[in-house]
Write a protein that holds these residues in place. Structure first.
Motif, PDB file in Angstrom:
ATOM      1  N   LEU A  98      -1.811  -6.905   6.844  1.00 61.01           N
ATOM      2  CA  LEU A  98      -0.766  -6.012   6.334  1.00 61.01           C
ATOM      3  C   LEU A  98       0.296  -5.937   7.414  1.00 61.01           C
ATOM      4  CD1 LEU A  98      -2.885  -3.080   4.886  1.00 61.01           C
ATOM      5  CD2 LEU A  98      -1.373  -4.552   3.528  1.00 61.01           C
TER       6      LEU A  98
ATOM      7  N   THR B 176       0.844  -1.200   0.000  1.00 59.99           N
ATOM      8  CA  THR B 176       0.000   0.000   0.000  1.00 59.99           C
ATOM      9  C   THR B 176       0.876   1.246   0.000  1.00 59.99           C
ATOM     10  OG1 THR B 176      -0.194   0.221   2.415  1.00 59.99           O
ATOM     11  CG2 THR B 176      -1.784  -1.230   1.293  1.00 59.99           C
TER      12      THR B 176
ATOM     13  N   LEU C  78       0.877  -7.152   2.184  1.00 59.97           N
ATOM     14  CA  LEU C  78      -0.143  -8.115   2.580  1.00 59.97           C
ATOM     15  C   LEU C  78       0.464  -9.508   2.693  1.00 59.97           C
ATOM     16  CD1 LEU C  78      -3.252  -8.220   3.132  1.00 59.97           C
ATOM     17  CD2 LEU C  78      -3.522  -8.936   0.736  1.00 59.97           C
TER      18      LEU C  78
ATOM     19  N   PRO D 153       3.856  -1.174   3.856  1.00 58.39           N
ATOM     20  CA  PRO D 153       2.940  -2.233   4.280  1.00 58.39           C
ATOM     21  C   PRO D 153       2.784  -3.270   3.159  1.00 58.39           C
ATOM     22  CG  PRO D 153       2.010  -0.057   4.720  1.00 58.39           C
ATOM     23  CD  PRO D 153       3.176   0.141   3.799  1.00 58.39           C
TER      24      PRO D 153
END
Ligand code: MLT
Length: 240
Positions: free
Chosen positions: A237, A121, A232, A230
């Motif tokens: 996350l 992200t 996943l 971050p």
């Protein structure tokens, strides 16, 4: 010199299936405000963030030791949760070592739709760290804009233009994606003044109507920078 890698921009979470290839690195952006909140929360010391799709799933963590539950729908906080979706919840807050369970209107849906890829992200808080990471890893990239309930929003493509510019400048990336070139044009048209360029955008007006202009300022020109990316891993996350 290794061959250039490709970048594309997907304008909404709902369109992602048109771009999914199972091998590109997906960079999810929901600039106002989910991925800006995610960057801020990790910078404040949150250990992990669980993006969930429903209010019910998020609420199932309420009261659990070490968990914070945060929810937003239509930009508004939801009754019964610890937090809404403002980055200011995490500034000077006692969140170190906690796990944040987060559900938002679009951002957490975009993360969910990108499953099956390497998903990171991004926001203006960590954009430089994300660009350096992508250039170093040198993989095809899909910048996934969250949009708003399946339709185009203005702020996410502008961010995509900022990130695409950094990647293309490295000479390690190329693109034939019209969405990417449109995003770069939008960024250029903003002349570096995103706040005023977005004055008539739907989400800025929505946030303004809820007296959340400070959030807009924060997300468009964050007072903090972070090298935290971050990523996943399973349903969480975590820090790359
Ligand atoms: C979203 O998920 O669309 C945004 O984060 C909404 C918001 O927080 O304003």
């Amino acid at each position: 010199m290794s061959e250039s890698k490709k970048i594309s921009v997907c304008f909404t979470a709902d369109q992602f299936d048109k771009y999914a290839d199972g091998k590109s690195t997906v960079v999810v952006v929901d600039l106002l405000r989910a991925t800006s909140v995610i960057s801020t929360a990790f910078t404040a010391g949150v250990k992990a963030i669980i993006p969930v799709q429903t209010l019910e799933e998020a609420l199932s963590y309420k009261g659990k030791e070490g968990y914070i539950v945060a929810a937003e729908r239509n930009a508004k906080p939801i009754e019964g949760f610890d937090y809404g979706n403002s980055p200011f919840h995490y500034i000077n807050a006692d969140v170190k070592g906690k796990t944040l369970v987060l559900t938002t209107t679009n951002g957490t849906k975009a993360i969910h739709n990108a499953r099956g890829h390497k998903v990171i992200t991004a926001s203006y808080i960590n954009i430089e760290a994300v660009a350096n990471h992508l250039i170093e890893k040198h993989n095809d990239v899909i910048i996934l804009c969250s949009g708003w309930k399946g339709v185009f929003n203005l702020e996410d493509p502008i961010f995509a233009g900022s990130l695409a510019d950094l990647l293309m400048d490295s000479d390690k990336y190329e693109s034939s994606c019209d969405s990417l070139f449109a995003s770069i044009q939008l960024l250029k048209n903003s002349n570096g003044d995103l706040f005023n360029y977005l004055r008539d955008s739907s989400h800025r007006k929505r946030l303004k109507s809820l007296n959340m202009e400070d959030d807009t300022h924060f997300c468009l020109s964050p007072p903090i920078k972070s090298d935290i990316i971050p990523i996943l891993k399973g349903d969480k996350l975590v820090i790359l």
